[in-house]
Design a protein around this motif. Structure first.
Motif: not given
Length: 611
Positions: A357-367, A370-371, A420-421, A440-450
């Motif tokens: 089973n997974p854990s629900l986590v949140h990670y910080p992104t550029f702005d 919490q993703i 990630p969501n 704003l498309r590339m902001n979602s890609v930045a979420d992958l970077q983070h």
């Protein structure tokens, strides 16, 4: 003690059952399962007192995907939908409930037919089709006994028929103006006259969706789900006389499923709470104000995918999935207050205790946001791991904690998997879903970077062994990640992904293009920007070895997207492997093909991550 491990083939042989529907007498349940390698129609007798589910009967033997099966109201027959080779051009069939005959009702294999519903007397069906013009869906009705059909509503738009009114005089339909804007209408069966029940959405303003409409007990209104003037999809009542829309609940999360009994007296709804489902049942025979909450079953934490009531409203069938067990059909008996598994899908001979089973986590992104993400970790080592970031499609989609044989296999092999969501995902409100629209498309890609940076900084990931993998829009995210942040990735896997937004919009199914432009942008107004952000334009930046999978019959993301990126990388001598399947469309449906593709992906990643 050495932990037992199992081959990828074993994981890919885990079955699933879904799409239930009760026979009119309530004694049988039809459902879809991929036991034979592709979804076909099966049926099982219902005995909720049995210790284990009874063995089901297979009813169809197409060897091609079946997408739906619905019993007629008063006869032992089913309306079946299915396509060929994953091309999504579904045809309609009439199936005898003993499986003795499967009769085609439509025959134009180049046209899509989308089933709406049975008339109350079981003599007719309504459906949508783009036969007149591939760009548009009109509403048709067919008399089952003769096969005669008539055009009920012609309109240059995307119109999907749903259920008949209780007296059979009207059909309600949804008209989609984009992927985030819809409208509810009624069409008069005798005259073909249409009546709008909700305003036509503003094409420039905030998106509003209406869905899952169902008739009330008195026939004077519709229960439905909508996000009009609010963040989340909530339960509402639409008065057919005044057209007043009144919300019946205030929700912090999306209500995503709504089913009302045939007589309109009982209502079931499922709420998506941070990716997990909760179920609520009500007696609404005297209206919402006098509603009575009904007992609900206790289930492990997971996700509900289908809800359907028996003819008499005494039983509710649901498709239920958890991350550590197979997707199966369960039946809740309201009278007995008991729930039982109606199907028991095989786990490939793998003990359930092997699944994670997974854990629900949140990670910080550029702005500073919490993703949300689901993190799967192996039970042994949990630091400095090879990690796969698995990106969902959509983009109006959501990673959910359901069983995925690919994820479970990689975790069993010592990988961590992060699902990630990123911004643009559904389930977290309208504003969050809109954070990746057009410019704003590339902001979602930045979420992958983070995501990669967080995995690295938390110690979970070995920084030299981070992989990005995704399908459909998630495939675009993969290609965009390896062109925008090339130094982060050890390897990448693109499944039916978009390489070039211009050619994608030019070549996608004509019925899809205008629906997607509010999300992606249009060629008329945004061509330069779409060219700029297309991964194919930055192919020179790719250094990560890439594995590409695509179906030749894909109507959504045409196979040319894969072939562009593969040709460009081969020309530049960047390592790339490519599997093209002639009998698949948008994703791999047939087990025989999955058994070829996913073990090959595993070998590819093993080679790239352990050089």
């Amino acid at each position: 003690m050495v932990k037992e491990t199992y081959s990828f083939e074993r994981y890919l042989n885990v079955r699933a059952a879904f799409g239930p529907h009760f026979s009119p007498d309530g004694k049988k349940l039809s459902f879809l399962t991929n036991i034979t390698g592709v979804a076909e129609v099966w049926s099982v007798a219902l005995d909720l007192q049995a210790a284990t589910p009874l063995w089901p009967d297979q009813l169809t033997f197409r060897g091609e995907r079946v997408s739906g099966a619905v019993y007629a109201p008063h006869a032992d027959t089913l309306l079946v939908s299915g396509d060929i080779g994953g091309n999504e051009r579904a045809q309609l069939f009439l199936l005898e409930a003993d499986g003795s005959s499967l009769t085609p009702l439509t025959s134009n294999l180049d046209v899509m037919h989308i089933f709406g519903g049975w008339s109350p007397d079981g003599q007719h069906i309504t459906y949508s089709s783009n036969e007149r013009d591939a760009r548009y869906f009109d509403i048709y009705e067919m008399e089952i006994a003769t096969g005669e059909r008539r055009l009920l509503l012609q309109h240059n738009g995307t119109n999907y028929a749903h259920s008949y009114s209780p007296d059979g005089s009207q059909i309600h339909l949804t008209r989609w103006l984009s992927n985030t804007r819809s409208q509810v209408l009624l069409v008069d069966r005798a005259t073909g006259a249409e009546r709008a029940l909700t305003p036509e959405p503003d094409t420039e303003g905030r998106g509003t969706v209406y869905q899952a409409a169902a008739w009330s007990a008195d026939g004077e209104g519709l229960y439905l789900l909508s996000n009009r003037e609010r963040q989340f999809h909530s339960l509402a009542y639409l008065n057919l006389s005044t057209l007043e829309l009144r919300y019946l609940s205030e929700d912090r999360w999306d209500v995503e499923l709504l089913e009302v009994t045939k007589d309109g007296t009982r209502l079931a709804m499922a709420v998506n709470e941070d990716g997990y489902s909760t179920l609520a049942l009500f007696d609404v025979s005297q209206g919402w104000e006098q509603r009575q909450a009904l007992l609900t079953p206790t289930l492990p934490r997971g996700v509900i995918y289908d809800l359907t009531w028996s003819e008499d409203g005494s039983r509710l069938a649901l498709t239920y999935a958890t991350a550590d067990d197979t997707m199966d059909v369960w039946v809740w008996d309201l009278v007995a207050g008991a729930i039982a598994r109606a199907t028991q899908s095989a786990r490939g001979g793998i003990p359930r205790t092997s699944f994670v089973n997974p854990s629900l986590v949140h990670y910080p992104t550029f702005d500073g946001r919490q993703i949300p993400a689901f993190l799967y970790l192996p039970t042994e080592q949990q630091q400095k791991l090879p990690v796969i970031i698995n990106v969902h499609g959509g983009p109006e989609g959501q990673a959910r904690p359901i069983f995925d044989p690919v994820t479970q296999y990689f975790v069993s092999q010592g990988y961590a998997v992060l699902a990630p969501n990123v911004r643009g995902s559904t389930g977290y409100g309208y504003d969050y879903q809109s954070l990746d629209d057009v410019r704003l498309r590339m902001n979602s890609v930045a979420d992958l970077q983070h995501a990669a940076l967080w995995l690295r900084e938390s110690g979970i990931a070995d920084s030299k062994r981070i992989v990005v993998m995704g399908g459909s829009y998630g495939g675009f995210m993969v290609l965009s990640a390896i062109t925008t942040y090339p130094d982060l990735w050890a390897a990448a896997v693109d499944i039916v992904g978009i390489a070039n937004f211009v050619t994608f919009l030019e070549n996608t199914g004509p019925w899809r293009r205008k629906l997607r432009e509010s999300e992606y942008g249009s060629l008329e107004h945004d061509r330069e920007f779409l060219e700029q952000i297309s991964p194919i334009r930055s192919v020179d930046k790719i250094t990560a070895p890439l594995f590409v999978v695509h179906g030749a019959n894909d109507p959504r993301v045409p196979v040319g997207e894969a072939e562009q990126i593969v040709a460009a990388l081969r020309q530049r001598q960047v390592p790339v492997e490519y599997l093209r399947f002639e009998d698949e469309g948008h994703g791999l449906i047939k087990r025989s093909n999955r058994l070829l593709a996913y073990p090959a992906i595993a070998r590819f990643l093993e080679q790239q991550l352990h050089k």
